[in-house]
Design a protein around this motif. Structure first.
Motif, PDB file in Angstrom:
ATOM      1  N   GLY A 262       0.770  -1.414   0.094  1.00  0.00           N
ATOM      2  CA  GLY A 262       0.086   0.057  -0.047  1.00  0.00           C
ATOM      3  C   GLY A 262       0.713   1.213  -0.156  1.00  0.00           C
ATOM      4  N   SER A 263       2.012   1.247  -0.555  1.00  0.00           N
ATOM      5  CA  SER A 263       3.108   2.413  -0.459  1.00  0.00           C
ATOM      6  C   SER A 263       2.410   3.445  -1.469  1.00  0.00           C
ATOM      7  CB  SER A 263       4.308   1.938  -0.696  1.00  0.00           C
ATOM      8  OG  SER A 263       5.194   3.310  -0.825  1.00  0.00           O
ATOM      9  N   SER A 264       2.525   4.777  -1.124  1.00  0.00           N
ATOM     10  CA  SER A 264       2.022   5.938  -2.197  1.00  0.00           C
ATOM     11  C   SER A 264       3.153   5.779  -3.350  1.00  0.00           C
ATOM     12  CB  SER A 264       2.060   7.085  -1.364  1.00  0.00           C
ATOM     13  OG  SER A 264       3.353   7.530  -1.082  1.00  0.00           O
ATOM     14  N   ASP A 265       4.350   5.202  -3.277  1.00  0.00           N
ATOM     15  CA  ASP A 265       5.041   5.090  -4.289  1.00  0.00           C
ATOM     16  C   ASP A 265       4.687   3.769  -5.116  1.00  0.00           C
ATOM     17  OD1 ASP A 265       7.181   4.773  -6.285  1.00  0.00           O
ATOM     18  OD2 ASP A 265       8.800   5.403  -4.699  1.00  0.00           O
ATOM     19  N   VAL A 266       4.163   3.920  -6.304  1.00  0.00           N
ATOM     20  CA  VAL A 266       3.822   2.792  -6.991  1.00  0.00           C
ATOM     21  C   VAL A 266       4.910   1.821  -7.494  1.00  0.00           C
ATOM     22  CG1 VAL A 266       1.447   3.783  -7.839  1.00  0.00           C
ATOM     23  CG2 VAL A 266       3.555   4.120  -9.213  1.00  0.00           C
ATOM     24  N   PHE A 267       6.043   2.509  -7.632  1.00  0.00           N
ATOM     25  CA  PHE A 267       7.351   1.880  -8.095  1.00  0.00           C
ATOM     26  C   PHE A 267       8.031   1.096  -6.886  1.00  0.00           C
ATOM     27  CE2 PHE A 267       7.073   5.589 -10.833  1.00  0.00           C
ATOM     28  CZ  PHE A 267       6.825   4.683 -12.026  1.00  0.00           C
ATOM     29  N   GLU A 268       7.324   1.096  -5.529  1.00  0.00           N
ATOM     30  CA  GLU A 268       7.946   0.579  -4.467  1.00  0.00           C
ATOM     31  C   GLU A 268       6.866  -0.229  -3.726  1.00  0.00           C
ATOM     32  OE1 GLU A 268      10.979   2.813  -2.607  1.00  0.00           O
ATOM     33  OE2 GLU A 268      12.122   3.048  -4.403  1.00  0.00           O
ATOM     34  N   ALA A 269       5.692  -0.616  -4.160  1.00  0.00           N
ATOM     35  CA  ALA A 269       4.685  -0.905  -3.445  1.00  0.00           C
ATOM     36  C   ALA A 269       4.047  -2.244  -4.159  1.00  0.00           C
ATOM     37  CB  ALA A 269       3.728   0.068  -3.298  1.00  0.00           C
ATOM     38  N   HIS A 270       3.662  -3.202  -3.183  1.00  0.00           N
ATOM     39  CA  HIS A 270       2.726  -4.090  -3.699  1.00  0.00           C
ATOM     40  C   HIS A 270       1.224  -4.112  -2.939  1.00  0.00           C
ATOM     41  CE1 HIS A 270       2.241  -7.136  -0.162  1.00  0.00           C
ATOM     42  NE2 HIS A 270       3.364  -6.642  -0.080  1.00  0.00           N
ATOM     43  N   ASP A 271       0.249  -4.891  -3.427  1.00  0.00           N
ATOM     44  CA  ASP A 271      -0.878  -4.985  -2.915  1.00  0.00           C
ATOM     45  C   ASP A 271      -1.389  -6.346  -3.336  1.00  0.00           C
ATOM     46  OD1 ASP A 271      -1.695  -2.111  -2.128  1.00  0.00           O
ATOM     47  OD2 ASP A 271      -1.228  -1.757  -4.310  1.00  0.00           O
ATOM     48  N   LEU A 272      -0.426  -7.210  -3.205  1.00  0.00           N
ATOM     49  CA  LEU A 272      -0.955  -8.887  -3.402  1.00  0.00           C
ATOM     50  C   LEU A 272      -1.245  -9.328  -2.144  1.00  0.00           C
ATOM     51  CD1 LEU A 272      -0.823 -11.060  -5.533  1.00  0.00           C
ATOM     52  CD2 LEU A 272       1.642 -11.503  -4.691  1.00  0.00           C
ATOM     53  N   SER A 273      -2.454  -9.929  -2.057  1.00  0.00           N
ATOM     54  CA  SER A 273      -2.913 -10.559  -0.651  1.00  0.00           C
ATOM     55  C   SER A 273      -2.705 -12.112  -1.022  1.00  0.00           C
ATOM     56  CB  SER A 273      -4.485 -10.444  -0.544  1.00  0.00           C
ATOM     57  OG  SER A 273      -4.878 -11.169  -1.761  1.00  0.00           O
ATOM     58  N   PRO A 274      -2.622 -12.653   0.315  1.00  0.00           N
ATOM     59  CA  PRO A 274      -2.416 -13.992  -0.109  1.00  0.00           C
ATOM     60  C   PRO A 274      -3.235 -14.950  -0.744  1.00  0.00           C
ATOM     61  CG  PRO A 274      -2.271 -13.431   2.591  1.00  0.00           C
ATOM     62  CD  PRO A 274      -2.615 -12.342   1.648  1.00  0.00           C
ATOM     63  N   ASP A 275      -4.753 -14.567  -0.748  1.00  0.00           N
ATOM     64  CA  ASP A 275      -5.503 -15.175  -1.683  1.00  0.00           C
ATOM     65  C   ASP A 275      -5.354 -14.819  -3.008  1.00  0.00           C
ATOM     66  OD1 ASP A 275      -7.276 -16.148   0.299  1.00  0.00           O
ATOM     67  OD2 ASP A 275      -8.674 -14.563   0.334  1.00  0.00           O
ATOM     68  N   GLU A 276      -4.789 -13.708  -3.354  1.00  0.00           N
ATOM     69  CA  GLU A 276      -4.361 -13.546  -4.664  1.00  0.00           C
ATOM     70  C   GLU A 276      -3.028 -14.317  -5.229  1.00  0.00           C
ATOM     71  OE1 GLU A 276      -5.877  -8.745  -5.318  1.00  0.00           O
ATOM     72  OE2 GLU A 276      -4.011  -9.309  -4.300  1.00  0.00           O
ATOM     73  N   ALA A 277      -2.084 -14.392  -4.198  1.00  0.00           N
ATOM     74  CA  ALA A 277      -1.105 -15.165  -4.306  1.00  0.00           C
ATOM     75  C   ALA A 277      -1.553 -16.810  -4.746  1.00  0.00           C
ATOM     76  CB  ALA A 277      -0.091 -15.284  -3.115  1.00  0.00           C
ATOM     77  N   GLN A 278      -2.328 -17.106  -4.080  1.00  0.00           N
ATOM     78  CA  GLN A 278      -3.044 -18.774  -4.273  1.00  0.00           C
ATOM     79  C   GLN A 278      -3.462 -18.804  -5.491  1.00  0.00           C
ATOM     80  OE1 GLN A 278      -1.303 -20.258  -1.975  1.00  0.00           O
ATOM     81  NE2 GLN A 278      -2.862 -21.264  -0.802  1.00  0.00           N
ATOM     82  N   MET A 279      -4.291 -17.803  -5.851  1.00  0.00           N
ATOM     83  CA  MET A 279      -4.976 -17.619  -7.228  1.00  0.00           C
ATOM     84  C   MET A 279      -3.754 -17.879  -8.441  1.00  0.00           C
ATOM     85  SD  MET A 279      -7.946 -14.977  -6.454  1.00  0.00           S
ATOM     86  CE  MET A 279      -8.491 -14.810  -8.393  1.00  0.00           C
ATOM     87  N   GLY A 280      -2.820 -16.899  -8.041  1.00  0.00           N
ATOM     88  CA  GLY A 280      -1.638 -16.915  -9.112  1.00  0.00           C
ATOM     89  C   GLY A 280      -1.122 -18.375  -9.211  1.00  0.00           C
ATOM     90  N   LEU A 281      -0.903 -18.955  -8.240  1.00  0.00           N
ATOM     91  CA  LEU A 281      -0.341 -20.279  -8.196  1.00  0.00           C
ATOM     92  C   LEU A 281      -1.098 -21.243  -8.789  1.00  0.00           C
ATOM     93  CD1 LEU A 281       1.921 -22.277  -7.578  1.00  0.00           C
ATOM     94  CD2 LEU A 281       0.706 -22.728  -5.272  1.00  0.00           C
ATOM     95  N   HIS A 282      -2.477 -21.320  -8.670  1.00  0.00           N
ATOM     96  CA  HIS A 282      -3.478 -22.073  -9.381  1.00  0.00           C
ATOM     97  C   HIS A 282      -3.325 -21.900 -10.927  1.00  0.00           C
ATOM     98  CE1 HIS A 282      -7.704 -24.308  -8.706  1.00  0.00           C
ATOM     99  NE2 HIS A 282      -6.875 -24.685  -9.900  1.00  0.00           N
ATOM    100  N   ALA A 283      -3.304 -20.611 -11.286  1.00  0.00           N
ATOM    101  CA  ALA A 283      -3.123 -20.142 -12.719  1.00  0.00           C
ATOM    102  C   ALA A 283      -1.982 -20.779 -13.374  1.00  0.00           C
ATOM    103  CB  ALA A 283      -3.419 -18.850 -12.788  1.00  0.00           C
ATOM    104  N   LEU A 284      -0.750 -20.645 -12.429  1.00  0.00           N
ATOM    105  CA  LEU A 284       0.407 -21.273 -13.086  1.00  0.00           C
ATOM    106  C   LEU A 284       0.157 -22.881 -13.499  1.00  0.00           C
ATOM    107  CD1 LEU A 284       3.567 -20.990 -13.722  1.00  0.00           C
ATOM    108  CD2 LEU A 284       3.879 -21.487 -11.285  1.00  0.00           C
ATOM    109  N   ILE A 285      -0.429 -23.534 -12.556  1.00  0.00           N
ATOM    110  CA  ILE A 285      -0.363 -25.035 -12.670  1.00  0.00           C
ATOM    111  C   ILE A 285      -1.683 -25.246 -13.782  1.00  0.00           C
ATOM    112  CG2 ILE A 285      -1.259 -26.825 -11.552  1.00  0.00           C
ATOM    113  CD1 ILE A 285       1.343 -26.054 -10.632  1.00  0.00           C
ATOM    114  N   GLU A 286      -2.441 -24.447 -14.135  1.00  0.00           N
ATOM    115  CA  GLU A 286      -3.411 -24.703 -14.939  1.00  0.00           C
ATOM    116  C   GLU A 286      -2.870 -24.486 -16.380  1.00  0.00           C
ATOM    117  OE1 GLU A 286      -7.240 -22.774 -14.695  1.00  0.00           O
ATOM    118  OE2 GLU A 286      -7.900 -24.403 -13.362  1.00  0.00           O
ATOM    119  N   ARG A 287      -1.900 -23.468 -16.491  1.00  0.00           N
ATOM    120  CA  ARG A 287      -1.374 -22.968 -17.697  1.00  0.00           C
ATOM    121  C   ARG A 287      -0.269 -24.454 -18.038  1.00  0.00           C
ATOM    122  NH1 ARG A 287      -0.755 -17.761 -15.692  1.00  0.00           N
ATOM    123  NH2 ARG A 287       1.283 -18.286 -15.290  1.00  0.00           N
TER     124      ARG A 287
END
Length: 216
Positions: free
Chosen positions: A185-210
């Motif tokens: 949530g940093s105000s500096d978009v170049f040094e911030a992330h907003d990735l939640s654990p749920d989104e991380a899990q979705m990304g892993l699921h997508a990686l496996i499906e690909r």
């Protein structure tokens, strides 16, 4: 005599744990290039001579800390998933990664996971060899990937399973290190992330499906 020998072994293990935890924490604070055995010994509360006698020099220290870190990752994941109900292969893999995300809750676990994943990605730069427990964890991921593809009716070669497992572990390492390095949530978009654990899990699921097709 057996009791005395066991006590000495336990004391050595306790000392090693303190040294490796101190190494992981200091490395994250100052970086591997500025890590000094004198500072590690001070953080661990022992003389530097004791560190040399029981662990060795800086390369031995880093190699031992890497093994300690991976052993701690495996122990945490095993404890977290031991009592879980029987799952589908993809649910088992997601349960393992969810357990890893929970390592943020304990300072020593957090330092261990960060050290393990950082040196999984960058260990070659310091001439670190893959450790026994790193390979055990990679084999665990490889087994999960093979089980997922088997359930889809796809048979992977050993090499392809290893490649897929390495991709998954790289993904896990990237997510973890993103959380460690970039403030949420940093105000500096170049040094911030907003990735939640749920989104991380979705990304892993997508990686496996690909890689293997829809997993349900």
């Amino acid at each position: 005599q057996l009791t005395e020998a066991r006590t000495l072994t336990e004391a050595s293990a306790s000392l090693a744990d303190r040294v490796y935890e101190a190494t992981a924490q200091l490395m994250l604070e100052v970086g591997a290039r500025k890590l000094r055995t004198a500072d590690v010994a001070k953080r661990a509360g022992i003389p530097e001579s004791t560190l040399f006698r029981n662990i060795g020099k800086i390369q031995d220290l880093l190699q031992g800390t890497d093994e300690w870190a991976w052993e701690r990752v495996i122990a945490h994941v095993s404890r977290a998933t031991f009592t879980s109900p029987i799952k589908t292969p993809i649910e088992s893999l997601l349960a393992d990664t969810e357990a890893i995300w929970q390592m943020h809750e304990n300072e020593a676990d957090r330092a261990a996971a960060t050290f393990a994943f950082l040196f999984f990605r960058r260990g070659h730069e310091l001439d670190l060899k893959p450790t026994e427990h790193q390979q055990i964890f990679l084999d665990r991921v490889r087994h999960s990937c093979s089980s997922i593809t088997d359930a889809q009716g796809v048979k992977l070669t050993d090499e392809r399973a290893r490649v897929l497992a390495t991709m998954v572990l790289n993904y896990i390492a990237t997510v973890w290190l993103t959380w460690e390095v970039l403030p949420a949530g940093s105000s500096d978009v170049f040094e911030a992330h907003d990735l939640s654990p749920d989104e991380a899990q979705m990304g892993l699921h997508a990686l496996i499906e690909r890689a293997v097709g829809p997993t349900g």
